[in-house]
Write an enzyme that holds these catalytic residues in place. Structure first.
Site, PDB file in Angstrom:
ATOM      1  CD  GLU A 159      49.506  97.353  32.486  1.00 28.18           C
ATOM      2  OE1 GLU A 159      50.051  97.525  33.593  1.00 28.18           O
ATOM      3  OE2 GLU A 159      50.035  96.695  31.552  1.00 28.18           O
TER       4      GLU A 159
ATOM      5  CG  ASP B  73      47.483  96.168  26.715  1.00 31.71           C
ATOM      6  OD1 ASP B  73      46.779  96.078  27.734  1.00 31.71           O
ATOM      7  OD2 ASP B  73      48.509  96.890  26.662  1.00 31.71           O
TER       8      ASP B  73
END
Length: 479
Positions: free
Chosen positions: A145, A78
């Site tokens: 994350e 991400d």
């Protein structure tokens, strides 16, 4: 035509461009996760995908490395989705518009996602190659994350045999991170009640700030637009009666907000303009070095809903004026290291509540808990509740680390100087994996990325080349 096809190393930039074409902001990682699974299937590689969209891809050791200890290479799928004020791209559905300028790669009008797409691209390049020597290679790609390491929280590490890990999630070449702070996202939830109030509807906006990563750049003294708005509202309370309609600012809890807006109804509109003019000038002076373009504006508004009542308005103003924010404690053991901090990253108004999300960080667990308790106490006093999301442990420094010694040796030979080995205030997933895999020997490194989490983000091409060359040499010496 591919934009990066002429860049070396070709396979690394090839895969980075492939990833950049897939929208992959936090919580929007299904498509990029599926792409990684397809990559593994097409090459006949052992792979795993879970319901959080984490992906593990395993490539067995190359000839001569069958008896070598395996290694994990890890990054996250991400990215933080930020864009310039005039950018119309929908980052939830559209890929990035990559461009090359001199020795850098950037995305037009948006964040680049070099954090952490370059880690995934490097791992994919190794997995795809037939001429790179390495031990059993366990590529681990986590999700979310950037919003609390949520993928790493839930990932099942049972398919992994390695007890050493290369995390490619550092943004400064030549810096090896070997310890980090723990953290969480603490969300304060204040109920609000609404009623009619006579006056002028106005929009007060604090904008033009630099922003940045709330861990990496919390020590740079950059202003937080939501906290500046709190100062304005607090000062305004002594000049005229007013009621808030809404307060909204920031996009990510781990990014320092660049712009925050309040819609309010005031009895004396001129008093609002005077306060904003006075504090706007003060902000320009206070932040002339760190945020030279800070600006406070006041415009007429159309209130979309009823204003909050006086008690609700007072409670929201108190939260914004009194909540702790920024650096709280510096380390006494490691000069220059931020030990404990928090950042009000996202401020959102709904019909019946205001939500304020803080990213809390500390390398001392008891101080992390202390900040959470302060927010809980303040919020409870104001009639609200708190919730904690994505709590993750710190990553403790290991006095003995064969992996660190190997990497320092390779770096010294490649660069002719020693790397900087340090602890950082930002969170990295190494702490999560060290907690899940007993005895894990881990180092975090990466190429130069500048202005991450902003639309000015750039990735330096020559640095990628050197960092990838170092990765390959470290793998070669793991025999």
């Amino acid at each position: 035509m591919a934009v990066l096809e002429h860049l070396e190393p070709k396979n690394v930039f090839h895969f980075f461009e492939k990833l950049a074409a897939i929208p992959h902001g936090s919580t929007n990682t299904k498509a990029i996760s599926d792409w990684c699974v397809k990559f593994a299937e097409e090459r006949g590689l052992e792979h795993y995908q879970d319901d959080k969209n984490n992906v593990i891809i395993i490539k067995e050791a190359t000839p001569g490395y069958e008896n070598a200890a395996p290694v994990i290479v890890q990054g996250h799928l991400d990215m933080v989705c930020e864009k310039a004020p005039d950018c119309m791209k929908d980052m939830a559905t559209e890929g990035l518009d990559l461009a090359v300028e001199g020795d850098t790669v950037y995305a037009k009008g948006t964040t680049l996602g070099g954090d952490d797409g370059i880690a995934v691209a490097m791992a994919l390049a190794v997995l795809d190659a037939s001429d790179i020597p390495h031990p059993r290679f366990e590529a681990v790609f986590t999700t979310d994350e950037e919003i609390g390491m949520l993928g790493a929280v839930d990932i099942d590490v049972s398919p992994l045999k390695a007890r050493r890990m290369l995390n490619i999630d550092s943004e400064v070449e030549g810096v090896f991170t070997v310890s980090c702070a723990g953290g969480n996202m603490t969300r304060c939830d204040l109920p609000v009640y609404r009623e009619a109030f006579a006056g002028s509807a106005l929009t007060v906006r604090v904008s033009g700030l630099i922003g940045g990563h709330s861990g990496v750049e919390i020590d740079k003294g950059r202003a937080n637009s939501s906290m500046l708005l709190g100062r304005i509202l607090c000062a305004l309370a002594g000049k005229t009666a007013f009621r808030l309609v809404s307060v909204n600012g920031g996009l990510k809890d781990n990014a320092i907000p660049r712009e925050t807006t309040a819609v309010l109804v005031a009895q004396d509109a001129d008093a609002v303009r005077d306060v904003c003019s006075t504090l706007g000038a003060a902000f320009t002076s206070e932040f002339r070095t760190t945020d030279p373009d800070v600006i406070v504006t006041v415009e007429a508004a159309d209130a979309a809903s009823l204003p909050m009542d006086k008690d609700s308005t007072d409670r929201i103003v108190c939260l914004l004026a009194c909540a702790p924010n920024g650096i709280q404690v510096m380390s006494a053991d490691m000069p220059g290291l931020v030990q404990t901090s928090l950042n009000l990253g996202v401020l959102v108004t709904e019909e019946k509540r205001v939500l304020a999300s803080f990213c809390v960080r500390s390398s001392v667990e008891t101080q992390k808990r202390m900040l959470v308790e302060r927010l809980q106490a303040l919020t409870a006093r104001l009639g609200g509740t708190t919730a904690i999301f994505g709590d993750y442990p710190g990553w403790e420094y290991q006095t003995e680390s064969p992996l660190r010694e190997l990497m320092v040796e390779v770096y010294r030979e490649q660069y002719g100087r020693d790397p900087k080995v340090e602890a950082i205030h930002a969170g990295v997933e190494c702490g999560m994996f060290a907690d899940k895999i007993p005895g894990l020997d881990c180092v975090s490194f990466g190429p130069d990325l500048t202005e991450i989490h902003t639309y000015r983000e750039k990735m330096h091409i020559a640095s990628v080349q050197r960092t990838y060359a170092m990765l390959l040499e470290v793998l070669r010496r793991m025999k």
